[in-house]
Design a protein around this motif. Structure first.
Motif, mmCIF file in Angstrom:
data_model
loop_
_atom_site.group_PDB
_atom_site.id
_atom_site.type_symbol
_atom_site.label_atom_id
_atom_site.label_comp_id
_atom_site.label_asym_id
_atom_site.label_seq_id
_atom_site.Cartn_x
_atom_site.Cartn_y
_atom_site.Cartn_z
ATOM 1 N N ILE A 149 0.734 -1.184 0.003
ATOM 2 C CA ILE A 149 0.128 -0.071 0.095
ATOM 3 C C ILE A 149 0.933 1.125 -0.032
ATOM 4 N N ALA A 153 -0.876 5.486 3.919
ATOM 5 C CA ALA A 153 -1.912 4.400 4.588
ATOM 6 C C ALA A 153 -0.767 3.579 5.335
ATOM 7 N N GLU A 331 -12.887 -9.381 1.361
ATOM 8 C CA GLU A 331 -12.553 -7.722 1.528
ATOM 9 C C GLU A 331 -11.491 -7.307 0.597
ATOM 10 N N HIS A 333 -9.701 -4.313 0.973
ATOM 11 C CA HIS A 333 -8.510 -3.669 1.525
ATOM 12 C C HIS A 333 -7.871 -5.022 2.264
ATOM 13 N N ARG A 336 -5.861 -6.709 -0.571
ATOM 14 C CA ARG A 336 -4.567 -5.565 -1.183
ATOM 15 C C ARG A 336 -3.309 -5.800 -0.478
ATOM 16 N N ALA A 375 -5.341 -2.687 6.137
ATOM 17 C CA ALA A 375 -6.582 -2.745 5.834
ATOM 18 C C ALA A 375 -7.305 -1.441 6.446
ATOM 19 N N GLN A 378 -6.413 2.078 4.683
ATOM 20 C CA GLN A 378 -6.463 2.433 3.433
ATOM 21 C C GLN A 378 -7.556 3.537 3.079
ATOM 22 N N PRO A 379 -8.847 3.578 3.480
ATOM 23 C CA PRO A 379 -9.476 4.654 3.021
ATOM 24 C C PRO A 379 -8.700 6.053 3.319
#
Length: 415
Positions: A149, A153, A331, A333, A336, A375, A378-379
């Motif tokens: 990421i 993040a 999910e 996130h 990833r 995770a 990340q937003p």
């Protein structure tokens, strides 16, 4: 035009700082907040607190399981297992691994003349080992997540980890910080395909605290995953040899402590009997059956304590397993973060289901799934991230208040 398109502005300000410095600053601020929480808890200790009315940072650092680590540093392990009045094995040092207490003793030697209220020199050594290992674990977590990421993040994820509900573990005489350092390093070198480091890291993990059998399962699942994907991602024979050999090493290390305890005490079940001693207050018994602990725990909590019925407990347990499985599989996130982190989390949760009896310690025992903070981070909404941080701090105070300010000895309030 092409030159302009290919030229990126150089990082400035905060982002221009080296990652080790950025993580270090955030870690120090987080430790200052946790210290203030612990100091506040010291002023709010209840009359029946195990720490007494004069609780200090030193006595908190030496509280709960830190006592057993200190005892190992002072006396080693008992050759004869202590027994209760009813003839069952009592709580003793064999439940705890030697790396952390021995390292804390060595680090604490120069401080033997220093007076730290509530703690001997070993406590100073334990505090230093925990807090330094915590910083290094934060930095490795950042490096590990950075492979999957973006830097912002990953930085937020490290901050959530440093400020999370169990952040007080960075301050006290528990082996979690050191274990997390070995674990994160191990996951990072697997991501980088630098398997040679694991021949040292696996024994360090295994003799710091229980959990290396989960890493053995992880390596097995990781090997299967790499084999299935070998056409998309080449799997050289050298890597196959390493993965198999390291998996076997993790299994050997994972069971070796039981053998060592048995040989030293003359009782083959010395380690398992010692671990079961911690369950006696909740579910008396002298046998270990894999996965039975969570089934017993579901019945105990939902049936006897909360009055919601044993069947409700079984349904919640099954639903939780299914929900976690779906989270790791689907999910976005979480996906990833990469196959390594997802397989580790799955392996560790299976391990917990197999060996653990759920009580208040479950929060502490879930700390090894901390890579999932990647995770959560990340937003991109700043408001969202600040909200998560606020919840982390709220959870941290709740945990410190219950485990250190109240600090009674009921089996559901033990860290």
């Amino acid at each position: 035009m092409a030159d302009h398109a290919l030229t990126q502005p150089a990082p400035r300000g905060w982002k221009a700082l080296p990652a080790a410095l950025r993580i270090g600053i955030l870690y120090l601020v987080s430790r200052a907040v946790t210290t203030s929480f612990l100091l506040l808890a010291g002023t709010l200790v209840s009359p029946d607190s195990r720490f007494g009315q004069s609780a200090t940072l030193g006595s908190f650092a030496m509280g709960w399981d830190a006592y057993w680590y200190w005892l190992i540093g002072q006396e080693g392990y008992p050759a004869t297992l202590p027994l209760t009045d009813s003839g069952e094995v009592a709580e003793n040092q064999w439940a705890f691994m030697p790396v952390y207490p021995v390292l804390a003793k060595i680090v604490g030697l120069p401080f033997e003349a220093v007076v730290w209220p509530g703690a001997p020199s070993w406590g100073i050594g334990a505090f230093l080992v925990s807090i330094v290992a915590g910083y290094l674990a934060c930095l490795v977590l950042y490096r590990m997540l950075r492979m999957r990421i973006d830097a912002t993040a990953a930085t937020w994820a490290a901050l959530f980890f440093a400020s999370g509900p169990l952040a007080a573990l960075f301050h006290v005489g528990y082996a979690e910080s050191l274990f997390l350092l070995w674990l994160f390093l191990s996951l990072w070198v697997v991501q980088r395909r630098e398997y040679g480091w694991l021949y040292a890291l696996i024994p360090l993990m295994g003799f710091t605290r229980p959990g290396v059998l989960a890493f053995a399962l992880f390596l097995g699942l990781y090997g299967i995953s790499r084999w299935v994907r070998r056409r998309r991602e080449p799997l050289p024979v050298r890597e196959i040899v390493h993965i198999v050999a390291l998996g076997l090493l993790a299994v050997i290390v994972g069971f070796s402590w039981q053998v060592i305890a048995g040989l030293f005490t003359g009782r083959p079940d010395a380690y398992l009997a010692t671990e079961l001693a911690w369950r006696q207050a909740a579910v008396p018994g002298d046998r270990f059956v894999p996965f039975e602990g969570f089934i017993q725990g579901a019945a105990l909590w939902f049936g006897r304590i909360w009055g919601l019925g044993e069947v409700t407990g079984y349904i919640v347990l099954a639903a939780s397993v299914l929900a976690l499985t779906a989270l790791l599989l689907f999910e976005p996130h979480v996906k990833r973060l990469g196959v390594e982190i997802r397989l580790w989390v799955a392996s560790y949760l299976v391990y917990l289901l197999a060996v653990f009896f759920p009580q208040s310690s479950v929060f502490r025992l879930l700390v090894p799934v901390s890579p999932l903070w990647g995770a959560v981070a990340q937003p991109r909404s700043v408001a969202y991230r600040i909200g998560v941080l606020a919840l982390c701090l709220l959870g941290q105070w709740w945990w410190i208040y219950n485990m250190y300010a109240l600090a009674n000895t009921a089996f559901w309030t033990i860290p």
